[in-house]
Write a protein that holds these residues in place. Structure first.
Motif, PDB file in Angstrom:
ATOM      1  N   GLU A 112      39.911  36.850  18.943  1.00 32.68           N
ATOM      2  CA  GLU A 112      39.450  37.484  20.174  1.00 32.68           C
ATOM      3  C   GLU A 112      38.189  36.802  20.696  1.00 32.68           C
ATOM      4  OE1 GLU A 112      40.091  39.300  17.321  1.00 32.68           O
ATOM      5  OE2 GLU A 112      42.099  39.865  17.972  1.00 32.68           O
ATOM      6  N   LEU A 113      37.241  36.555  19.804  1.00 31.00           N
ATOM      7  CA  LEU A 113      36.000  35.893  20.200  1.00 31.00           C
ATOM      8  C   LEU A 113      36.248  34.420  20.522  1.00 31.00           C
ATOM      9  CD1 LEU A 113      32.936  36.103  20.577  1.00 31.00           C
ATOM     10  CD2 LEU A 113      32.671  35.602  18.166  1.00 31.00           C
ATOM     11  N   LEU A 114      37.115  33.788  19.775  1.00 27.79           N
ATOM     12  CA  LEU A 114      37.393  32.361  19.941  1.00 27.79           C
ATOM     13  C   LEU A 114      38.034  32.057  21.293  1.00 27.79           C
ATOM     14  CD1 LEU A 114      37.070  29.748  18.337  1.00 27.79           C
ATOM     15  CD2 LEU A 114      39.359  30.104  17.442  1.00 27.79           C
ATOM     16  N   GLN A 115      38.643  33.026  21.928  1.00 29.60           N
ATOM     17  CA  GLN A 115      39.321  32.795  23.202  1.00 29.60           C
ATOM     18  C   GLN A 115      38.369  32.707  24.386  1.00 29.60           C
ATOM     19  OE1 GLN A 115      43.024  34.924  23.996  1.00 29.60           O
ATOM     20  NE2 GLN A 115      43.037  35.537  21.852  1.00 29.60           N
ATOM     21  N   SER A 116      37.089  33.014  24.179  1.00 30.63           N
ATOM     22  CA  SER A 116      36.132  32.898  25.290  1.00 30.63           C
ATOM     23  C   SER A 116      35.926  31.425  25.624  1.00 30.63           C
ATOM     24  CB  SER A 116      34.802  33.556  24.923  1.00 30.63           C
ATOM     25  OG  SER A 116      34.100  32.757  23.990  1.00 30.63           O
ATOM     26  N   ALA A 117      35.577  31.169  26.862  1.00 28.94           N
ATOM     27  CA  ALA A 117      35.407  29.784  27.322  1.00 28.94           C
ATOM     28  C   ALA A 117      34.333  29.060  26.513  1.00 28.94           C
ATOM     29  CB  ALA A 117      35.048  29.770  28.805  1.00 28.94           C
ATOM     30  N   GLN A 118      33.227  29.734  26.225  1.00 28.45           N
ATOM     31  CA  GLN A 118      32.139  29.109  25.465  1.00 28.45           C
ATOM     32  C   GLN A 118      32.596  28.732  24.060  1.00 28.45           C
ATOM     33  OE1 GLN A 118      29.243  28.082  26.514  1.00 28.45           O
ATOM     34  NE2 GLN A 118      28.539  27.402  24.521  1.00 28.45           N
ATOM     35  N   GLN A 119      33.333  29.635  23.403  1.00 29.26           N
ATOM     36  CA  GLN A 119      33.806  29.358  22.049  1.00 29.26           C
ATOM     37  C   GLN A 119      34.840  28.235  22.042  1.00 29.26           C
ATOM     38  OE1 GLN A 119      32.835  30.532  19.031  1.00 29.26           O
ATOM     39  NE2 GLN A 119      31.176  31.592  20.058  1.00 29.26           N
ATOM     40  N   LYS A 120      35.666  28.152  23.086  1.00 22.08           N
ATOM     41  CA  LYS A 120      36.636  27.060  23.188  1.00 22.08           C
ATOM     42  C   LYS A 120      35.912  25.722  23.291  1.00 22.08           C
ATOM     43  CE  LYS A 120      40.422  29.546  25.412  1.00 22.08           C
ATOM     44  NZ  LYS A 120      41.191  29.679  26.669  1.00 22.08           N
ATOM     45  N   LYS A 121      34.834  25.683  24.057  1.00 22.93           N
ATOM     46  CA  LYS A 121      34.049  24.452  24.172  1.00 22.93           C
ATOM     47  C   LYS A 121      33.438  24.077  22.825  1.00 22.93           C
ATOM     48  CE  LYS A 121      32.871  25.011  29.026  1.00 22.93           C
ATOM     49  NZ  LYS A 121      31.809  25.283  30.009  1.00 22.93           N
ATOM     50  N   LEU A 122      32.892  25.081  22.127  1.00 20.89           N
ATOM     51  CA  LEU A 122      32.299  24.819  20.813  1.00 20.89           C
ATOM     52  C   LEU A 122      33.368  24.347  19.822  1.00 20.89           C
ATOM     53  CD1 LEU A 122      29.849  27.851  20.525  1.00 20.89           C
ATOM     54  CD2 LEU A 122      29.256  25.449  20.880  1.00 20.89           C
ATOM     55  N   LEU A 123      34.558  24.918  19.923  1.00 23.61           N
ATOM     56  CA  LEU A 123      35.657  24.494  19.057  1.00 23.61           C
ATOM     57  C   LEU A 123      36.008  23.045  19.330  1.00 23.61           C
ATOM     58  CD1 LEU A 123      37.926  25.081  17.015  1.00 23.61           C
ATOM     59  CD2 LEU A 123      39.306  25.902  18.944  1.00 23.61           C
ATOM     60  N   TRP A 124      36.083  22.674  20.581  1.00 26.05           N
ATOM     61  CA  TRP A 124      36.422  21.301  20.935  1.00 26.05           C
ATOM     62  C   TRP A 124      35.351  20.330  20.433  1.00 26.05           C
ATOM     63  CZ3 TRP A 124      39.854  17.968  21.518  1.00 26.05           C
ATOM     64  CH2 TRP A 124      39.612  16.756  22.139  1.00 26.05           C
ATOM     65  N   LEU A 125      34.085  20.687  20.615  1.00 20.49           N
ATOM     66  CA  LEU A 125      32.995  19.830  20.126  1.00 20.49           C
ATOM     67  C   LEU A 125      33.045  19.692  18.613  1.00 20.49           C
ATOM     68  CD1 LEU A 125      30.046  21.059  22.378  1.00 20.49           C
ATOM     69  CD2 LEU A 125      31.239  18.860  22.505  1.00 20.49           C
ATOM     70  N   CYS A 126      33.362  20.772  17.936  1.00 20.57           N
ATOM     71  CA  CYS A 126      33.468  20.765  16.478  1.00 20.57           C
ATOM     72  C   CYS A 126      34.603  19.840  16.037  1.00 20.57           C
ATOM     73  CB  CYS A 126      33.701  22.186  16.001  1.00 20.57           C
ATOM     74  SG  CYS A 126      33.572  22.402  14.239  1.00 20.57           S
ATOM     75  N   LEU A 127      35.736  19.913  16.709  1.00 21.34           N
ATOM     76  CA  LEU A 127      36.881  19.069  16.363  1.00 21.34           C
ATOM     77  C   LEU A 127      36.617  17.606  16.668  1.00 21.34           C
ATOM     78  CD1 LEU A 127      39.821  21.352  17.479  1.00 21.34           C
ATOM     79  CD2 LEU A 127      39.105  20.813  15.144  1.00 21.34           C
ATOM     80  N   GLN A 128      35.828  17.329  17.691  1.00 23.49           N
ATOM     81  CA  GLN A 128      35.478  15.942  18.005  1.00 23.49           C
ATOM     82  C   GLN A 128      34.638  15.335  16.893  1.00 23.49           C
ATOM     83  OE1 GLN A 128      33.662  16.289  21.914  1.00 23.49           O
ATOM     84  NE2 GLN A 128      35.348  15.097  22.753  1.00 23.49           N
ATOM     85  N   GLN A 129      33.801  16.123  16.244  1.00 26.73           N
ATOM     86  CA  GLN A 129      32.983  15.621  15.154  1.00 26.73           C
ATOM     87  C   GLN A 129      33.862  15.182  13.985  1.00 26.73           C
ATOM     88  OE1 GLN A 129      30.358  18.801  14.094  1.00 26.73           O
ATOM     89  NE2 GLN A 129      29.089  18.564  15.915  1.00 26.73           N
ATOM     90  N   GLU A 130      34.954  15.864  13.764  1.00 28.22           N
ATOM     91  CA  GLU A 130      35.845  15.587  12.632  1.00 28.22           C
ATOM     92  C   GLU A 130      36.620  14.286  12.864  1.00 28.22           C
ATOM     93  OE1 GLU A 130      37.778  16.094   8.986  1.00 28.22           O
ATOM     94  OE2 GLU A 130      35.977  16.987   9.774  1.00 28.22           O
ATOM     95  N   SER A 131      36.956  13.995  14.118  1.00 26.00           N
ATOM     96  CA  SER A 131      37.791  12.806  14.376  1.00 26.00           C
ATOM     97  C   SER A 131      37.011  11.525  14.378  1.00 26.00           C
ATOM     98  CB  SER A 131      38.518  12.959  15.706  1.00 26.00           C
ATOM     99  OG  SER A 131      37.615  13.125  16.763  1.00 26.00           O
TER     100      SER A 131
END
Length: 131
Positions: A112-131
């Motif tokens: 529920e929290l992860l679906q917010s626009a801000q959390q989606k951006k943070l998720l994307w930034l987090c995944l970019q660090q892994e790649s």
């Protein structure tokens, strides 16, 4: 080129818009590295003071739960992870406030929290660090 298109597909799948740099960051990118480091030093001192004043609570693996693959957003994230980050495992932690990586484990707040626009951006930034 393949990596760039994969990232663009992941952005589209997660419905995340790329971030734009503010003028201050653009100006810093053009500065010599020594000046940028000098600007960053006071911030580092402040964050160290905050960390010592309020130590982070340890994250226990018992509080992790697997995302429900029946939820649409969770299904989208799982498909994206399997395609672009197959070695990365994903777990939910209700005590978590933002996505983070821990030794090949992606830990995120509730769906529920992860679906917010801000959390989606943070998720994307987090995944970019892994790649």
């Amino acid at each position: 080129m393949n990596s760039l298109s994969s990232k663009q597909q992941l952005l589209h799948l997660l419905q995340i818009q790329p971030l734009e740099l503010h003028q201050e960051f653009s100006a810093m990118a053009k500065m010599p590295e020594a000046e940028v480091v000098a600007l960053a030093e006071p911030v580092a001192e402040i964050s160290v003071g905050i960390e010592t004043a309020q130590p982070a609570e340890p994250v226990y693996t018992e509080s992790y739960s697997e995302p429900n693959p029946e939820l649409t957003f969770a299904k989208d994230v799982l498909v994206a992870l399997s395609e672009y980050q197959p070695d990365l495992q994903w777990r939910l932690n209700p005590a978590c406030t933002e996505p983070m990586l821990q030794n090949g484990l992606l830990v995120t707040p509730s769906i529920e929290l992860l679906q917010s626009a801000q959390q989606k951006k943070l998720l994307w930034l987090c995944l970019q660090q892994e790649s």
